[in-house]
Structures are given as structure tokens and as C-alpha cells.
Enzyme design. Structure first.
Site, PDB file in Angstrom:
ATOM      1  N   CYS A   1       0.571  -1.200   0.275  1.00 51.07           N
ATOM      2  CA  CYS A   1       0.123  -0.235  -0.073  1.00 51.07           C
ATOM      3  C   CYS A   1       0.412   1.336   0.209  1.00 51.07           C
ATOM      4  O   CYS A   1       0.321   1.980  -0.403  1.00 51.07           O
ATOM      5  CB  CYS A   1      -0.953   0.068   1.233  1.00 51.07           C
ATOM      6  SG  CYS A   1      -1.937  -1.422   1.041  1.00 51.07           S
TER       7      CYS A   1
ATOM      8  N   HIS B   1      -3.064   7.094   2.566  1.00 47.68           N
ATOM      9  CA  HIS B   1      -3.316   5.623   2.081  1.00 47.68           C
ATOM     10  C   HIS B   1      -4.567   5.582   3.201  1.00 47.68           C
ATOM     11  O   HIS B   1      -4.453   5.625   3.854  1.00 47.68           O
ATOM     12  CB  HIS B   1      -2.423   4.795   2.752  1.00 47.68           C
ATOM     13  CG  HIS B   1      -3.288   3.150   2.608  1.00 47.68           C
ATOM     14  ND1 HIS B   1      -3.418   2.946   1.130  1.00 47.68           N
ATOM     15  CD2 HIS B   1      -2.751   2.494   3.175  1.00 47.68           C
ATOM     16  CE1 HIS B   1      -3.884   1.597   1.598  1.00 47.68           C
ATOM     17  NE2 HIS B   1      -3.833   1.623   2.341  1.00 47.68           N
TER      18      HIS B   1
ATOM     19  N   ASN C   1     -10.390   0.392   1.207  1.00 48.57           N
ATOM     20  CA  ASN C   1      -8.668  -0.169   0.584  1.00 48.57           C
ATOM     21  C   ASN C   1      -8.856  -0.326  -0.514  1.00 48.57           C
ATOM     22  O   ASN C   1      -8.624  -1.372  -1.007  1.00 48.57           O
ATOM     23  CB  ASN C   1      -8.133  -0.926   1.903  1.00 48.57           C
ATOM     24  CG  ASN C   1      -6.694  -0.817   1.714  1.00 48.57           C
ATOM     25  OD1 ASN C   1      -6.139  -0.468   1.241  1.00 48.57           O
ATOM     26  ND2 ASN C   1      -6.067  -0.861   3.534  1.00 48.57           N
TER      27      ASN C   1
END
Length: 353
Positions: A120, A262, A292
Site C-alpha cells: 500500500c 493511504h 482500501n
């Protein structure tokens, strides 16, 4: 020797285009609750997520990356770049990397193309790689894509993770420019801690534990994450990295116009913003609607903010990411003047062609 402008500023990477892509299939909490013994309230309370998008069975990471890349190139006003970088945890294949295919499908055969695997944090790492190629004079334009199809690696019956992750792609175009102009990237802060490599992982499928139906378990073949530990590390590392960038730049958090972390989950975003001393109103979020999306989450948030006209030329934007590895990274960006962007959630025709 680096090029300098008449004002003496060094050659820099400048953002000049942005685009995003989400799969057609949008899945609300109620649809997942039916098979995961949970409900909408439980999911929203713990993650802030209302829905996410899942790729179709015939839709791969490269399909989403091509669509996002095409939009970013169009937004930049030119389809020509010298390098394509794809940040992903879910490449089309273990070998070869996905970036050369993305480049070829965009009509960019012959350019440099490679993947970045930092989970990520991958998009920030890829931005750093693209910036380095530009500032060193290797290339003048770079397409940077963050794309992930987590629905391929997350166990659909995993109550903790299946509600969190979604699929998507986001992209930006970087060009050679000067550090004093809007769109310039930097400074960067990057870091890792491999002692915690098993905190966020897919155990099987690599050289350490090759995939073997007879020897690997169902759990080893799917994504796993130790949520409580990840929460603590994510908050600490993102806040620390973001602060390091502010110190390098010599500015205070009060001078940041938009914070783009993020999109892990809403609780983490709120805590990081609080730890930095930022009001949550200055935090870009799209995790509520997209979940996500891994390496795609930061560029998708940028694309969403641009579509919503939430950014003006010269705005100071702070990007920060955290992912498996463990890895983390942050970068400062001043927003440039860009043409209107296409809505990230509006699918293109033939995206999986």
C-alpha cells in the site's frame, strides 16, 4: 548536470495529469453481511466503509491500470511518456511484470516499464522512482500507476478483511520541470522494517513457499493481516513520515491545504490526522465508497479531489502511505493547473478489452 531555470531552481518532477478507474461492480455492506455473519453497522463502525468495487472475473490489474493510465495521459494533454511504472501487489502474473503490458496496450511499446512492489506504500515509492528518473535526466515524462485487485487474494469468507478491501487503479503523469512551479514533487521520505514482514502477507506463492494445493493451506494462499498491530504501526509510521517531510520542507502542518493518506480505513485516517494536528476536514477520503484499494488509494483520492474541484493551483498537498513489508513513505506536492478530470467511478467502455 541538472537543468536549471532562469531563477536557478533545479530540475524536478512535476505532476501534469491525473486519472482513476473503479470496476463496474459496486458492492454495498448489506451484500457482504449476508454471507459474513455481520451487518452494515458493524462494518461502518470499525472501518467507515459503505461500499467497495470488485473486478469482474475477466478483469485483471492491467485492465484497470490501462483505463486509469489512459485517463491520466488524456488529462496531461499528451499520450507520450518515456517510462511506465506500475505499483501493485496483484500483478497479472508472477512473471513477467505488469507494466510492460500496460505500456503496450497504451501504445507505448519500446518505453521503459517496470513494477514496484511496496504494497500500500507502492504509489509513493513509484512516485519517488519516477521523480528520480526525471531529475537524473533519464527521461522527461513518466506515467505512474497504482493498481490492485485485492478481491483475487483476499478470502471472500474472511470476515475481517473481505469487508475492507476493494479493487481499483489511479494514475498520474509526471513531466520534467522546475522545483518552483506548481505540480513539483518533493521532498520525499521513505522507510521500511522487514522484521515485521509477516504482519501483512500472502504466505504462499513465492520462492519461500511455492503454491502447492497438497502442501499449502487455504489460509496460506490468501491475504492475511494482524489488524490491531497494523493499526498501531500504520498510525505511527504515517504520522512520523509525514512529519519528516514537513521538517525537510521547512513548513508547518498548518500550511498544508490537503492531506491525502493511504485509504486504509476511516479510523486510521482520523487518528493520523489528529496526531499530525490536522483537522479532518483537510483530509481527502474516498475509502467510504471504494474501500482500501491498496496502491491505488492515494491516486484515486487525488483524482476524486480534482473531480470535486477541491483543489486550487498552488495548494500544498501532503501524501503518505503505509503497507506490508513493512513499508511507508510520504511526499509533498503543490497542485498544478489541470483540465477537468473524468469521474473515477464512471467505467470506460471496453475497459477489459
Amino acid at each position: 548536470m541538472l537543468e536549471t531555470s532562469p531563477r536557478g531552481s533545479a530540475r524536478a518532477a512535476v505532476l501534469c495529469g491525473v486519472g482513476g478507474q473503479l470496476p463496474r461492480l459496486k458492492v454495498g455492506n448489506d451484500e457482504l453481511a449476508e454471507r459474513l455473519d455481520t451487518d452494515d453497522a458493524w462494518i461502518r463502525t470499525r472501518t467507515g466503509i459503505r461500499s467497495r468495487h470488485f473486478a469482474a472475473p475477466d478483469e485483471a490489474t492491467s485492465d484497470l491500470a490501462v483505463a486509469a493510465g489512459r485517463r491520466a495521459l488524456a488529462n496531461s494533454g499528451s499520450a507520450a511518456v518515456g517510462t511506465v511504472i506500475v505499483a501493485t501487489t496483484t500483478p497479472d502474473r508472477t512473471c513477467p511484470s505488469t507494466a510492460p503490458l500496460v505500456a503496450a496496450r497504451l501504445g507505448l511499446t519500446g518505453v521503459a516499464a517496470f513494477d514496484v512492489g511496496a504494497v500500500c506504500s507502492g504509489f509513493v515509492y513509484a512516485l519517488a522512482a519516477g521523480t528520480g528518473l526525471i531529475t537524473s535526466g533519464v527521461t522527461d515524462r513518466v506515467l505512474v500507476v497504482g493498481a490492485d485487485v485485492y478481491s483475487r487474494i483476499v478470502d471472500p469468507g474472511d470476515r475481517q478483511n473481505a469487508v475492507v478491501f476493494g479493487d481499483g487503479a489511479g494514475a498520474v503523469v509526471l513531466r520534467a520541470g522546475h522545483a518552483t512551479e506548481p505540480g513539483a514533487l518533493g521532498p520525499f521520505d521513505l522507510g521500511s522494517d522487514g522484521a515485521h514482514e509477516d504482519m501483512i502477507t500472502v504466505q504462499a506463492g513465492g520462492s519461500r513457499l511455492p503454491f502447492d494445493p497438497a502442501r499449502t493451506s487455504h489460509a496460506e494462499r490468501h491475504f492475511s493481516m494482524r489488524g490491531k498491530e497494523v493499526y498501531r504501526h500504520a498510525v505511527s509510521r504515517m504520522a512520523g513520515s509525514a512529519q519528516a517531510v514537513l521538517e525537510q520542507a521547512g513548513i508547518s502542518v498548518g500550511e498544508i491545504d490537503l492531506f491525502v493518506p493511504h485509504q486504509a480505513n476511516l479510523r486510521i485516517l482520523r487518528t493520523v490526522a489528529t496526531d499530525l494536528g490536522l483537522s479532518f476536514e483537510r483530509c481527502a477520503t474516498h475509502v467510504q465508497e471504494a474501500g482500501n484499494t491498496g496502491a491505488a488509494s492515494i491516486p484515486l483520492a487525488l483524482a476524486r479531489s480534482h473531480v470535486d474541484s477541491a483543489l486550487t493551483v498552488g495548494d500544498r498537498i501532503l501524501l503518505t502511505g503505509f503497507g506490508g513489508g513493512l513499508t511507508w513513505g510520504s511526499v509533498l506536492l503543490t497542485w498544478p493547473s489541470l483540465p477537468p478530470a473524468v469521474e473515477p467511478s464512471r467505467p470506460e467502455e471496453g475497459v477489459a478489452s
